[in-house]
Design a protein around this motif. Structure first.
Motif, PDB file in Angstrom:
ATOM      1  N   PHE A  38       0.881  -1.211  -0.011  1.00 36.82           N
ATOM      2  CA  PHE A  38       0.202  -0.140  -0.137  1.00 36.82           C
ATOM      3  C   PHE A  38       0.926   1.317  -0.051  1.00 36.82           C
ATOM      4  O   PHE A  38       1.987   1.149   0.359  1.00 36.82           O
ATOM      5  N   ASP A  39       0.308   2.277  -0.394  1.00 39.34           N
ATOM      6  CA  ASP A  39       0.983   3.915  -0.200  1.00 39.34           C
ATOM      7  C   ASP A  39       0.999   4.170   1.099  1.00 39.34           C
ATOM      8  O   ASP A  39       0.056   4.354   1.600  1.00 39.34           O
ATOM      9  N   PHE A  40       2.196   4.046   1.807  1.00 38.58           N
ATOM     10  CA  PHE A  40       2.252   4.760   3.095  1.00 38.58           C
ATOM     11  C   PHE A  40       1.775   5.999   3.345  1.00 38.58           C
ATOM     12  O   PHE A  40       0.972   6.113   4.446  1.00 38.58           O
ATOM     13  N   VAL A  41       1.845   6.779   2.334  1.00 39.29           N
ATOM     14  CA  VAL A  41       1.446   8.306   2.712  1.00 39.29           C
ATOM     15  C   VAL A  41      -0.125   8.609   2.368  1.00 39.29           C
ATOM     16  O   VAL A  41      -0.849   8.962   3.430  1.00 39.29           O
ATOM     17  N   MET A  90       4.958   6.693  -1.425  1.00 41.19           N
ATOM     18  CA  MET A  90       5.882   5.756  -1.028  1.00 41.19           C
ATOM     19  C   MET A  90       5.125   4.308  -0.729  1.00 41.19           C
ATOM     20  O   MET A  90       4.449   4.126   0.129  1.00 41.19           O
ATOM     21  N   THR A  91       5.562   3.516  -1.713  1.00 43.13           N
ATOM     22  CA  THR A  91       4.883   1.973  -1.747  1.00 43.13           C
ATOM     23  C   THR A  91       5.459   1.265  -0.679  1.00 43.13           C
ATOM     24  O   THR A  91       6.927   0.961  -0.567  1.00 43.13           O
ATOM     25  N   VAL A  92       4.655   0.526   0.118  1.00 41.47           N
ATOM     26  CA  VAL A  92       5.378  -0.436   1.130  1.00 41.47           C
ATOM     27  C   VAL A  92       4.982  -1.575   0.937  1.00 41.47           C
ATOM     28  O   VAL A  92       3.764  -1.958   0.694  1.00 41.47           O
ATOM     29  N   SER A  93       5.872  -2.788   1.176  1.00 43.76           N
ATOM     30  CA  SER A  93       5.238  -4.000   1.432  1.00 43.76           C
ATOM     31  C   SER A  93       5.115  -4.471   2.658  1.00 43.76           C
ATOM     32  O   SER A  93       6.127  -4.332   3.580  1.00 43.76           O
ATOM     33  N   ALA A  94       4.117  -5.180   3.266  1.00 43.62           N
ATOM     34  CA  ALA A  94       3.722  -5.653   4.685  1.00 43.62           C
ATOM     35  C   ALA A  94       3.485  -7.008   4.834  1.00 43.62           C
ATOM     36  O   ALA A  94       2.649  -7.443   4.025  1.00 43.62           O
ATOM     37  N   ARG A  95       3.752  -7.259   6.081  1.00 48.43           N
ATOM     38  CA  ARG A  95       3.265  -8.437   6.380  1.00 48.43           C
ATOM     39  C   ARG A  95       2.696  -8.462   8.096  1.00 48.43           C
ATOM     40  O   ARG A  95       3.375  -7.985   8.958  1.00 48.43           O
ATOM     41  N   ARG A  96       1.415  -8.417   8.203  1.00 48.00           N
ATOM     42  CA  ARG A  96       0.882  -8.238   9.367  1.00 48.00           C
ATOM     43  C   ARG A  96       1.268  -9.259  10.359  1.00 48.00           C
ATOM     44  O   ARG A  96       1.653 -10.502  10.189  1.00 48.00           O
ATOM     45  N   SER A  97       1.101  -8.829  11.927  1.00 45.49           N
ATOM     46  CA  SER A  97       1.527  -9.685  12.872  1.00 45.49           C
ATOM     47  C   SER A  97       0.368 -10.778  13.195  1.00 45.49           C
ATOM     48  O   SER A  97      -0.636 -10.513  12.839  1.00 45.49           O
ATOM     49  N   ASP A 149       3.602  -2.856  15.950  1.00 45.35           N
ATOM     50  CA  ASP A 149       2.732  -3.741  16.448  1.00 45.35           C
ATOM     51  C   ASP A 149       1.749  -4.477  15.557  1.00 45.35           C
ATOM     52  O   ASP A 149       1.784  -5.701  15.637  1.00 45.35           O
ATOM     53  N   ALA A 150       1.472  -3.720  14.304  1.00 45.30           N
ATOM     54  CA  ALA A 150       0.731  -4.311  13.435  1.00 45.30           C
ATOM     55  C   ALA A 150       1.373  -5.098  12.301  1.00 45.30           C
ATOM     56  O   ALA A 150       0.690  -6.122  11.649  1.00 45.30           O
ATOM     57  N   PHE A 151       2.698  -4.477  12.121  1.00 46.47           N
ATOM     58  CA  PHE A 151       3.334  -5.473  10.943  1.00 46.47           C
ATOM     59  C   PHE A 151       4.615  -5.858  11.571  1.00 46.47           C
ATOM     60  O   PHE A 151       5.457  -5.379  12.186  1.00 46.47           O
ATOM     61  N   THR A 152       4.818  -7.394  11.323  1.00 49.32           N
ATOM     62  CA  THR A 152       6.102  -7.841  11.593  1.00 49.32           C
ATOM     63  C   THR A 152       7.079  -7.311  10.645  1.00 49.32           C
ATOM     64  O   THR A 152       8.396  -7.533  10.810  1.00 49.32           O
ATOM     65  N   GLU A 153       6.855  -6.942   9.326  1.00 48.85           N
ATOM     66  CA  GLU A 153       7.790  -6.737   8.398  1.00 48.85           C
ATOM     67  C   GLU A 153       7.208  -5.297   7.689  1.00 48.85           C
ATOM     68  O   GLU A 153       5.853  -5.542   7.291  1.00 48.85           O
ATOM     69  N   LEU A 154       7.649  -4.325   7.429  1.00 47.97           N
ATOM     70  CA  LEU A 154       7.381  -3.293   6.785  1.00 47.97           C
ATOM     71  C   LEU A 154       8.571  -2.675   5.916  1.00 47.97           C
ATOM     72  O   LEU A 154       9.469  -1.928   6.671  1.00 47.97           O
ATOM     73  N   ARG A 155       8.380  -2.608   4.715  1.00 50.90           N
ATOM     74  CA  ARG A 155       9.662  -2.297   3.729  1.00 50.90           C
ATOM     75  C   ARG A 155       9.160  -1.298   2.545  1.00 50.90           C
ATOM     76  O   ARG A 155       8.227  -1.711   1.823  1.00 50.90           O
ATOM     77  N   ALA A 156       9.726  -0.297   2.576  1.00 46.94           N
ATOM     78  CA  ALA A 156       9.612   0.799   1.239  1.00 46.94           C
ATOM     79  C   ALA A 156      10.021  -0.240   0.040  1.00 46.94           C
ATOM     80  O   ALA A 156      11.166  -1.086   0.073  1.00 46.94           O
ATOM     81  N   THR A 157       9.331  -0.371  -1.053  1.00 46.76           N
ATOM     82  CA  THR A 157       9.629  -0.880  -2.417  1.00 46.76           C
ATOM     83  C   THR A 157      10.632  -0.452  -3.093  1.00 46.76           C
ATOM     84  O   THR A 157      11.290  -0.765  -4.267  1.00 46.76           O
ATOM     85  N   GLY A 158      11.071   0.774  -2.855  1.00 45.40           N
ATOM     86  CA  GLY A 158      12.242   1.675  -3.528  1.00 45.40           C
ATOM     87  C   GLY A 158      11.505   2.394  -4.873  1.00 45.40           C
ATOM     88  O   GLY A 158      12.465   2.961  -5.459  1.00 45.40           O
ATOM     89  N   ASP A 159      10.282   2.774  -4.658  1.00 49.51           N
ATOM     90  CA  ASP A 159       9.708   3.613  -5.837  1.00 49.51           C
ATOM     91  C   ASP A 159       9.257   5.052  -5.096  1.00 49.51           C
ATOM     92  O   ASP A 159       8.205   5.310  -5.656  1.00 49.51           O
ATOM     93  N   ALA A 160       9.912   5.269  -3.994  1.00 54.45           N
ATOM     94  CA  ALA A 160       9.405   6.642  -3.486  1.00 54.45           C
ATOM     95  C   ALA A 160       9.346   7.723  -4.383  1.00 54.45           C
ATOM     96  O   ALA A 160      10.423   7.913  -5.150  1.00 54.45           O
ATOM     97  N   VAL A 161       8.423   8.430  -4.321  1.00 52.73           N
ATOM     98  CA  VAL A 161       8.451   9.851  -5.144  1.00 52.73           C
ATOM     99  C   VAL A 161       8.487  10.932  -4.285  1.00 52.73           C
ATOM    100  O   VAL A 161       7.738  11.167  -3.317  1.00 52.73           O
ATOM    101  N   PHE A 162       9.505  11.640  -4.239  1.00 53.31           N
ATOM    102  CA  PHE A 162       9.868  12.801  -3.404  1.00 53.31           C
ATOM    103  C   PHE A 162       9.280  14.281  -3.927  1.00 53.31           C
ATOM    104  O   PHE A 162       9.264  14.225  -5.072  1.00 53.31           O
TER     105      PHE A 162
END
Length: 395
Positions: free
Chosen positions: A125-128, A388-395, A364-377
Motif C-alpha cells: 500500500f501507499d504509506f502516505v 511511497m509504496t511499502v510491502s507489509a506482513r501483518r503480525s 505492533d501491526a506489522f512484523t515486516e514493513l519495507r519501502a519497495t524503492g519507488d518513493a516519489v519525493f
C-alpha cells in the motif's frame, strides 16, 4: 564566496544524496554562497545557529517581499514576525499546542492510528495515502473543530503548497504570488468557518477560541483568525506527514536500527530525533539581513536575503560525529531540524507525539514493513515523500 554562475544547487532527485555531497563541499570551500537570485546561503552549523539566534540582525519579517498578501494577512502570519509582535502572536497561537493540550491527544491519536492501519491492505500500500497524510490531518482538524471529512480538500491545498519551488529564474515577487494563489482557497474556506464561530460561540474548539481572542485589546478580523488557523492546519499536518515518511525511509536504510527499536521501544524518541537530524522535513529557512554584516567569512549587504541550510547544518561534521551515519544512540543530538530560537517549530511537540504513536502502532501491526524503492519525493523546498509504496506482513 562564489556566485551561482559556476555552481548550482542539486535538486532532491535522488532523495538528497547528491545534494548532501554538494553541501559537504560547500561547508569546506564556500560556507557563504550566493545563488543566481542573489540569495545568500550559509551551510555550517554554527553559522546557521547564529542566524536563528539573532532576530535583530536576521529578520523574519519577509512580508516586505510579499505585499501581494496585504497588510491584514501579513499582520497575523506568525513565522514572518519579529519581536515584540512575534511574542504576542505566538502566545495567542500556542494555546493550541500547550504541553497539556498535546499530551491529552495521546489516546485519540492512538485510536486514529489503529483505525487507519486496520484499513490498510495486507500486502502492499501507499504509506502516505493510508497513514502519513490522513493521521495528522484528522488530528489537527479535530483540534481546530473543522471537519476531517474535508481532508481531501486539505490535501489538495497542501500538495499545491508543497509543490511550489523557488526556481532560480523566478523573481521573489513571482514566488510570493504563487504562494498567495495557492493559499487563497484555503483562506476562503477558513474565513467561512470563522464566521460560523462568530454566530455560534459554543463550539469549544481552538478555532472558536481564536475567533473570540483579542490582541492588544482588539478582536482579530475574520481573515486574521483564518490566517492563524491556516498556520495551525499546515504546521500541524505537513510537518508530521513528512516526518512519518522520512522515519520509514531512515529505518529502511538501517535495518539494524529498526531491529533494535522493535526489541526496545524506549529507543523510539531518540530514533525520531535522529530522523529529524538526518532528514529534516524543512531543509532551509529564510531571513533578511537588517544591516550590512559579516558571516561565514563573507559580507552580506543590508536587506540581503539569507538562507540558513538546516539540512547542511544537521550534517556538519564540525558538530556531529559521523554525520552521514544514522545513529539512534547519538547523544547529544542538538539538531536544528525544527529550527532554533524564537521561531522553533510550533508543531514540533505534536509531530513528535504523532510519529511516536504511529511508529509503535506500525511495529505492533506489522512484523515486516519495507519501502519497495519507488518513493516519489517532493520536488520543492520540502524534504520528504509524496508517495511511497511499502510491502507489509501483518503480525
Amino acid at each position: 564566496m562564489s556566485t551561482g554562475e559556476t555552481v548550482r544547487m542539486p535538486l532532491f532527485t535522488d532523495g538528497g544524496a547528491e545534494l548532501l555531497e554538494w553541501m559537504r563541499r560547500m561547508r569546506d570551500e564556500q560556507p557563504l554562497w550566493q545563488d543566481e537570485r542573489g540569495h545568500y546561503f550559509v551551510f555550517r552549523y554554527d553559522d546557521v545557529q547564529e542566524v536563528f539566534s539573532d532576530p535583530a540582525r536576521f529578520s523574519s519579517n519577509i512580508g516586505r517581499l510579499m505585499p501581494v498578501f496585504g497588510e491584514e494577512k501579513l499582520s497575523a502570519n506568525l513565522p514572518w514576525q519579529d519581536p515584540p509582535d512575534h511574542r504576542k502572536l505566538r502566545q495567542l497561537v500556542s494555546q493550541a499546542f500547550t504541553p497539556k493540550t498535546v499530551a491529552a491527544l495521546r489516546p485519540r491519536i492512538g485510536e486514529i492510528v489503529q483505525e487507519l492501519l486496520a484499513a490498510a491492505p495486507d500486502d502492499t500500500f501507499d504509506f502516505v495515502e493510508y497513514l502519513a497524510y490522513p493521521l495528522p490531518v484528522i488530528v489537527i482538524a479535530e483540534l481546530l473543530g473543522i471537519s476531517p471529512a474535508d481532508r481531501a480538500f486539505f490535501r489538495q491545498c497542501a500538495d499545491r503548497l508543497l509543490g511550489i519551488r523557488a526556481d532560480d529564474s523566478e523573481s521573489d515577487q513571482a514566488a510570493a504570488q504563487a504562494i498567495a494563489d495557492t493559499t487563497k482557497e484555503l483562506d476562503e474556506y477558513l474565513v467561512a468557518e470563522v464566521r460560523r464561530r462568530r454566530s455560534d460561540r459554543s463550539t469549544g474548539d481552538v478555532l472558536g477560541a481564536l475567533a473570540a481572542a483579542e490582541l492588544d485589546g482588539q478582536r482579530l478580523t475574520d481573515l486574521q483568525v483564518a490566517t492563524f488557523a491556516a498556520l495551525l492546519l499546515n504546521t500541524g499536518h505537513i510537518t508530521t506527514t513528512l516526518l512519518l515518511g522520512n522515519t520509514l525511509l531512515c529505518l529502511g536504510d538501517t535495518p539494524e536500527a529498526e531491529a533494535r527499536i522493535r526489541a526496545d521501544r524506549s529507543l523510539v524518541p531518540a530514533a525520531l530525533e535522529e530522523v529529524v537530524r538526518w532528514r529534516p522535513p524543512f531543509p532551509r529557512a529564510l531571513r533578511i539581513a537588517t544591516e550590512e554584516l559579516e558571516l561565514a567569512g563573507g559580507v552580506i549587504p543590508a536587506n540581503g536575503i539569507v538562507m540558513p541550510s538546516i539540512l547542511s547544518a544537521n550534517h556538519d561534521e564540525r558538530q556531529f560525529r559521523e554525520p552521514e551515519r544514522f545513529d539512534i544512540d547519538r547523544d547529544p543530538n542538538r539538531h536544528v531540524g525544527f529550527g532554533h530560537g524564537i521561531h522553533f517549530c510550533l508543531g514540533a511537540p505534536l509531530a513528535r507525539l504523532e510519529t511516536e504513536i504511529a511508529l509503535n502502532g506500525l511495529m505492533d501491526a506489522f512484523t515486516e514493513l519495507r519501502a519497495t524503492g519507488d518513493a516519489v519525493f517532493h520536488d520543492s523546498e520540502f524534504y520528504g515523500v509524496k508517495k511511497m509504496t511499502v510491502s507489509a506482513r501483518r503480525s
